[in-house]
Design an enzyme around this catalytic site. Structure first.
Site, PDB file in Angstrom:
ATOM      1  N   ASP A 100       0.823  -1.212   0.000  1.00 24.70           N
ATOM      2  CA  ASP A 100       0.000   0.000   0.000  1.00 24.70           C
ATOM      3  C   ASP A 100       0.854   1.257   0.000  1.00 24.70           C
ATOM      4  O   ASP A 100       0.636   2.177  -0.798  1.00 24.70           O
ATOM      5  CB  ASP A 100      -0.901  -0.003   1.237  1.00 24.70           C
ATOM      6  CG  ASP A 100      -2.264  -0.593   0.941  1.00 24.70           C
ATOM      7  OD1 ASP A 100      -2.431  -1.155  -0.154  1.00 24.70           O
ATOM      8  OD2 ASP A 100      -3.154  -0.492   1.796  1.00 24.70           O
ATOM      9  N   ASP A 126      -9.178  -4.650   0.863  1.00 24.64           N
ATOM     10  CA  ASP A 126      -9.278  -4.111   2.214  1.00 24.64           C
ATOM     11  C   ASP A 126     -10.244  -4.912   3.079  1.00 24.64           C
ATOM     12  O   ASP A 126     -10.340  -4.677   4.281  1.00 24.64           O
ATOM     13  CB  ASP A 126      -9.725  -2.643   2.161  1.00 24.64           C
ATOM     14  CG  ASP A 126      -8.703  -1.773   1.453  1.00 24.64           C
ATOM     15  OD1 ASP A 126      -7.505  -2.064   1.583  1.00 24.64           O
ATOM     16  OD2 ASP A 126      -9.101  -0.826   0.747  1.00 24.64           O
TER      17      ASP A 126
END
Length: 540
Positions: A387, A440
């Site tokens: 990320d 996520d």
């Protein structure tokens, strides 16, 4: 390859794509080009705001465009009822870089971007009597208008707004046809919290909750069946692996690292190949995975009421043995996915996308398991670094955030890829969607499902186990993500940046405190006594 295996491979692949290109921001006409490094100084310290430009052509209400306010000039009115209708006039010269030939009396000047500074254009328009200036960008994107380090002439008392090229061309066409054009400029503020974010939070937490209970229930049923086989076997040796669920894939530390490396390669490929046809291919793959996920979930749910139909099989070419219940449910799932794909651009298509997405996520969490905390830690840590790199560090090499470009579907002509859950923002004057990517939910969901499987096999209640606390950690991490998103004015925030520290910190701390860390880290399940061993009573 068996067709069932192919469908499962596609389902997992779609989950990988969802991890690769997770979206991070609210889609509502956000400012594209960043320039926060430009200096702030007196007269040039406005916050960047989106501006609504409502138009009227020959007295009839027409199109509404979105622009971005400059860092210099006066601030924009925030309420529509206080904003005035003002006549729009094309400047002469069109770039507004020198004294205007046409004198203005409170009109809004429409100018081209040209070759001089934005502040120069605004000063020239103000000197000619303009009440505001609309600057047409030479691209379709919006751009932040700032000041140079050495600029001094910043006593600007009118607002300046940048419009995208396509909006400017429409206004120019109206003016050239001698139509009377009026505009209304205002910048409504977004609510601090939109109810859509609450529903999206509940959707993400609820999806993991359902998937974890289904996974734990399946693991417990498999353990009970294994104990029965071991207990009934007299002299035979039964391999435990053969009695387990062959449809489950346990990943290891090496495959967890390899997963992130492959995901990075896919991300770069998506970034380079992003186009209309490429998104169409992803839509087809998403529909295939969604059909498999929806079918799996419906069959598991309906088999409780139609047990006989679920246990009666028929041989189908290419598919092998298929239950009657599966045959009855599959056409509905295919029709649902096809209808969504055809009408996915209409306003309420997000409902069908969310249903397919949730079913796909739940199915993937049944197929893929992490065997212990070590693999979970490696996977979440790699995803955490993934990320940070592709959202922030990638700007150094690609001059833009690769992750956000792919998630938005830039250069594709589409509103991003379908591998996400989304809900329309209900009370936001800018509209758009609150969105969360599959990754996520999936990546943390693997660890949460593992925690509930461990708790059930260890016969622990919620408070003494790990599932409740890992769910709380995930919920808090996702909540902090939305808080950061609002504090950053809607700019992209990677959710795993906040979720991973919460979850791993909670799991490792509790495991160490309770003395379970070694078992969690290595074996991943509590020890169970062999039913063949009969403990003899001790003599006093």
């Amino acid at each position: 390859m068996d067709i069932q295996i192919f469908l499962r491979v596609v389902t997992v692949f779609i989950a990988v794509v969802g991890f690769v290109s997770r979206p991070y921001s609210v889609s509502a006409g956000d400012i594209v080009h960043q320039d926060d490094r430009a200096p702030k100084k007196p007269g040039c310290n406005n916050n960047f705001v989106l501006v609504k430009v409502q138009t009227w052509v020959d007295g009839q209400e027409s199109s509404e465009f979105v622009g971005v306010g400059a860092r210099f000039g006066t601030t924009m009115e925030s309420k529509e009822k206080h904003a005035t209708h003002t006549k729009l006039t094309f400047s002469d010269p069109s770039d507004c870089c020198s004294t205007l030939k046409n004198k203005l009396s409170g009109e809004v000047a429409l100018v081209h971007r040209g070759n001089c500074k934005f502040t120069t254009k605004t000063n020239v328009a103000e000197a000619a009597g303009a009440s505001a200036v609309l600057i047409i960008n030479n691209k379709k994107e919006l751009y932040k208008m700032v000041c140079d380090q050495n600029e001094t002439d910043l006593d600007i008392r009118i607002p300046a707004v940048m419009l995208p090229k396509d909006a400017g061309e429409i206004l120019k066409t109206h003016l050239k046809s001698n139509s009377s054009v009026a505009v209304q400029l205002y910048s409504p503020q977004r609510p601090l919290v939109d109810i859509a974010e609450v529903f999206l939070w509940l959707m993400a937490v609820g999806t993991i909750l359902c998937a974890s209970y289904w996974s734990a229930w399946s693991a417990r049923e498999a353990a009970i069946e294994q104990d029965k086989l071991l207990k009934d076997a007299k002299e035979e040796f039964i391999n435990a692996e053969e009695t387990g669920d062959s449809g489950v894939v346990d990943i290891n530390s090496t495959s967890a690292v390899l997963f992130v490396v492959i995901a990075s390669c896919f991300l770069v490929m998506f970034y380079k190949l992003m186009s209309f046809w490429f998104v169409e291919i992803l839509v087809v793959l998403f529909c295939i995975g969604g059909v498999e996920g929806l079918q799996t979930c419906l069959v598991a749910l309906l088999s409780r009421w139609f047990k006989r139909a679920g246990e009666t099989f028929i041989k189908v070419p290419f598919f092998g043995a298929v239950s009657y219940l599966t045959l009855a449910v599959t056409p509905f799932c295919i029709a649902f996915a096809v209808i969504w794909a055809v009408y996915r651009r209409i306003s309420f298509a997000w409902i069908g996308q969310d249903i397919l997405g949730i079913a796909l996520i739940i199915t993937v969490l049944q197929i893929v398991h992490i065997p212990n905390l070590k693999v979970g830690t490696v996977l979440l840590s790699c995803a955490f670094l993934y990320d940070i790199f592709w959202v922030f560090v990638s700007k150094m090499w690609f001059h833009e955030s690769v992750m956000i470009v792919v998630a938005r579907g830039d250069r594709s002509g589409e509103d991003g890829i379908p591998m996400l859950l989304k809900i329309p923002r209900m009370f936001d004057p800018w509209g758009g969607y609150s969105i969360i990517g599959f990754g996520d939910i999936l990546i943390p969901g693997l660890l949460i499902a593992f925690s509930l499987r461990f708790d059930w096999l260890a016969k622990r209640n919620l408070r003494a186990g790990y599932f409740l606390w890992s769910m709380i950690a995930y919920g808090l991490g996702l909540l902090i993500t939305y808080v950061a998103l609002n504090l950053m004015d809607g700019h992209g925030q990677p959710a795993l940046l906040y979720i991973v520290p919460f979850m791993l910190g909670t799991f490792l701390t509790l495991g160490q405190k309770r003395g379970d860390l070694k078992i969690l880290w290595t074996r991943g399940e509590p020890g169970r006594p062999c039913p063949h061993i009969q403990l003899q009573p001790t003599q006093s």
